[in-house]
Design a protein around this motif. Structure first.
Motif, PDB file in Angstrom:
ATOM      1  N   ASN A 105     -16.229  51.588  23.818  1.00 45.53           N
ATOM      2  CA  ASN A 105     -15.019  52.514  22.764  1.00 45.53           C
ATOM      3  C   ASN A 105     -13.635  51.476  23.530  1.00 45.53           C
ATOM      4  OD1 ASN A 105     -13.900  52.771  25.811  1.00 45.53           O
ATOM      5  ND2 ASN A 105     -15.882  54.149  25.976  1.00 45.53           N
ATOM      6  N   THR A 106     -13.230  51.282  23.015  1.00 45.27           N
ATOM      7  CA  THR A 106     -11.274  50.850  22.595  1.00 45.27           C
ATOM      8  C   THR A 106     -10.368  52.055  23.686  1.00 45.27           C
ATOM      9  OG1 THR A 106     -10.854  51.141  20.376  1.00 45.27           O
ATOM     10  CG2 THR A 106     -12.031  49.794  21.568  1.00 45.27           C
ATOM     11  N   ILE A 163      -2.563  56.387  23.958  1.00 45.21           N
ATOM     12  CA  ILE A 163      -2.924  58.146  24.620  1.00 45.21           C
ATOM     13  C   ILE A 163      -2.670  58.302  26.163  1.00 45.21           C
ATOM     14  CG2 ILE A 163      -4.855  58.588  25.007  1.00 45.21           C
ATOM     15  CD1 ILE A 163      -6.510  56.629  23.686  1.00 45.21           C
ATOM     16  N   ASN A 164      -2.143  59.253  26.647  1.00 43.42           N
ATOM     17  CA  ASN A 164      -1.814  59.627  27.526  1.00 43.42           C
ATOM     18  C   ASN A 164      -2.289  60.569  28.114  1.00 43.42           C
ATOM     19  OD1 ASN A 164       2.093  58.617  26.934  1.00 43.42           O
ATOM     20  ND2 ASN A 164       1.043  59.325  25.423  1.00 43.42           N
ATOM     21  N   ASP A 195     -10.410  55.032  18.011  1.00 36.14           N
ATOM     22  CA  ASP A 195      -9.798  54.538  16.819  1.00 36.14           C
ATOM     23  C   ASP A 195      -8.259  54.287  16.612  1.00 36.14           C
ATOM     24  OD1 ASP A 195      -9.072  54.222  14.144  1.00 36.14           O
ATOM     25  OD2 ASP A 195     -10.473  55.529  13.484  1.00 36.14           O
ATOM     26  N   ASN A 196      -7.655  53.642  17.517  1.00 38.61           N
ATOM     27  CA  ASN A 196      -6.579  53.158  17.511  1.00 38.61           C
ATOM     28  C   ASN A 196      -5.734  53.395  16.720  1.00 38.61           C
ATOM     29  OD1 ASN A 196      -6.936  52.642  20.314  1.00 38.61           O
ATOM     30  ND2 ASN A 196      -7.396  50.439  19.030  1.00 38.61           N
ATOM     31  N   ARG A 197      -5.826  54.387  15.007  1.00 43.09           N
ATOM     32  CA  ARG A 197      -5.605  54.380  14.117  1.00 43.09           C
ATOM     33  C   ARG A 197      -4.984  56.048  14.370  1.00 43.09           C
ATOM     34  NH1 ARG A 197      -9.434  53.366   9.472  1.00 43.09           N
ATOM     35  NH2 ARG A 197     -11.184  54.196  10.932  1.00 43.09           N
ATOM     36  N   ILE A 245     -13.009  60.977  23.918  1.00 41.15           N
ATOM     37  CA  ILE A 245     -12.956  59.684  23.668  1.00 41.15           C
ATOM     38  C   ILE A 245     -12.671  59.173  23.115  1.00 41.15           C
ATOM     39  CG2 ILE A 245     -14.362  57.450  25.087  1.00 41.15           C
ATOM     40  CD1 ILE A 245     -13.835  59.255  28.073  1.00 41.15           C
ATOM     41  N   LYS A 246     -14.268  59.508  22.194  1.00 40.50           N
ATOM     42  CA  LYS A 246     -14.623  59.507  20.680  1.00 40.50           C
ATOM     43  C   LYS A 246     -13.304  58.678  19.815  1.00 40.50           C
ATOM     44  CE  LYS A 246     -19.250  59.843  21.198  1.00 40.50           C
ATOM     45  NZ  LYS A 246     -20.396  60.134  20.709  1.00 40.50           N
TER      46      LYS A 246
END
Length: 353
Positions: free
Chosen positions: A56-57, A74-75, A28-30, A23-24
């Motif tokens: 978190n995002t 994320i799947n 970071d969507n990058r 999760i961490k």
């Protein structure tokens, strides 16, 4: 535009730090610019750990069909639907059972070509090693799953690479399994991996002794004189740049590893204690010798900090990046050697080495 790799990710022990690291890392969507992640878990266990990491995002696409992945998200591939009691920091039978469920489903999807590589979160041997999973860890499991003659546990951080002749066996049994044949197999696997996976044409390998002071000329054990040194000499005659046996304490204390492309240690702690000290949490564990790519962080389940939002995802993130790099490196190597002129050049260089 190059298609992104599909990276499968296992949960590890449900009560360890694996899901927190996942999760961490992907908060970071990058990270989605580099790969399409597929987490083999369940929506319920993912949502449990999202609450433990409040800032978190992390959002995800839930699926039971790997042909319908969302490359921009994320799947989560649901391996089970039932409620599972999650107890962070507690060693339970359920924590191990579902860790293995995640691992086995991910490995089968990798074997079927539905994903490109696997990154495994840590498991604990005491609640996974049983009649249904008769393995001492990930490495022997992947060896059998993919029909490899032998595999090699290789940990690395930048230019520091440490591989093991023996892995998760008691120290009392190490000497009895060290043979000429085993050392030759591990050296050849290491050499091949350095060439194919790291792009090092003529790798230089250091081999550690088994006993203190590398046996002190037979005064503290004879394995160096009767097994290790003769094997090194044979490999040298065959053209491999392999040297030793070295006394492990002096070798690492004097930073002699800087003069080699990789180090082959005789047993687990001989190699991993100095490696983890030097890498300081940034290392990656790679299973060399497989026809597929499998990486993992260089640490364990860390039950002592599980569920406390204290886990450092650095090593896990590096394992993701390395799985992507290794895929590209192998592809480049395959394309390079497929060219008859280049293949002839490689063969000529090896004949002359």
């Amino acid at each position: 535009m190059e298609e992104k790799a599909i990276i499968g990710i296992t949960t590890g022990d449900l009560n360890g730090i694996g899901l927190e690291l996942i999760i961490k890392t992907f908060s970071d969507n990058r990270m989605l610019d580099f790969c399409t992640p597929v987490i083999f878990a369940s929506n319920k266990v993912i949502n449990y750990y999202r609450r433990i990491v409040p800032e978190n995002t992390f959002s995800f696409n839930s699926t039971k069909d790997l042909t319908k992945l969302n490359p921009k998200q994320i799947n989560v591939f649901n391996c089970w639907e039932e409620d599972v009691a999650v107890q962070p920091g507690v060693l339970t039978e359920l924590g191990g059972k579902y860790a293995i469920r995640s691992l086995q489903v991910a490995a089968q999807c990798l074997k079927d070509g539905q994903i490109d590589a696997v990154v495994t979160a840590p498991i604990h041997k005491s609640n996974t090693h049983n009649n249904d999973f008769p393995y001492t860890g990930h490495t022997p499991f992947f060896k059998e799953k993919f029909g490899a003659n032998d595999v090699l546990m290789l940990l690395y951080d930048q230019d520091l690479r440490v591989a093991l002749v023996t892995e998760h066996i008691p120290v009392s049994k190490v000497a009895s399994v060290i043979t000429k044949e085993l050392i030759i197999s591990k050296v050849n696997l290491l050499k091949e991996s350095l060439i194919k996976d790291f792009g090092i044409d003529k790798p230089k390998i250091a081999v550690m002794g088994l006993n203190p002071h590398a046996g002190d000329e037979g005064q503290i054990g004879t394995e160096e004189q009767t097994i290790i040194k003769p094997t090194i000499e044979l490999l040298q005659q065959q053209g491999t740049l392999v040297f030793g046996p070295f006394s492990a304490d002096a070798f690492f204390a004097r930073a002699s590893y800087q003069h080699f492309d990789a180090v082959l240690a005789m047993y687990h702690d001989q190699g991993l204690v100095p490696f983890k000290t030097l890498a300081q949490g940034g290392g990656v564990n790679y299973t060399a010798g497989l026809p597929v790519i499998r990486t993992s962080p260089d640490h364990g389940t860390a039950f002592d900090i599980a569920g406390k939002n204290l886990a450092d995802e650095s090593s896990f993130r590096e394992a993701i990046f390395e799985s992507i790099r290794l895929l590209k490196q192998r592809k480049n190597y395959a394309e390079y050697t497929a060219n008859p002129m280049r293949r002839g050049k490689i063969e000529k260089e090896r004949d002359n080495s």
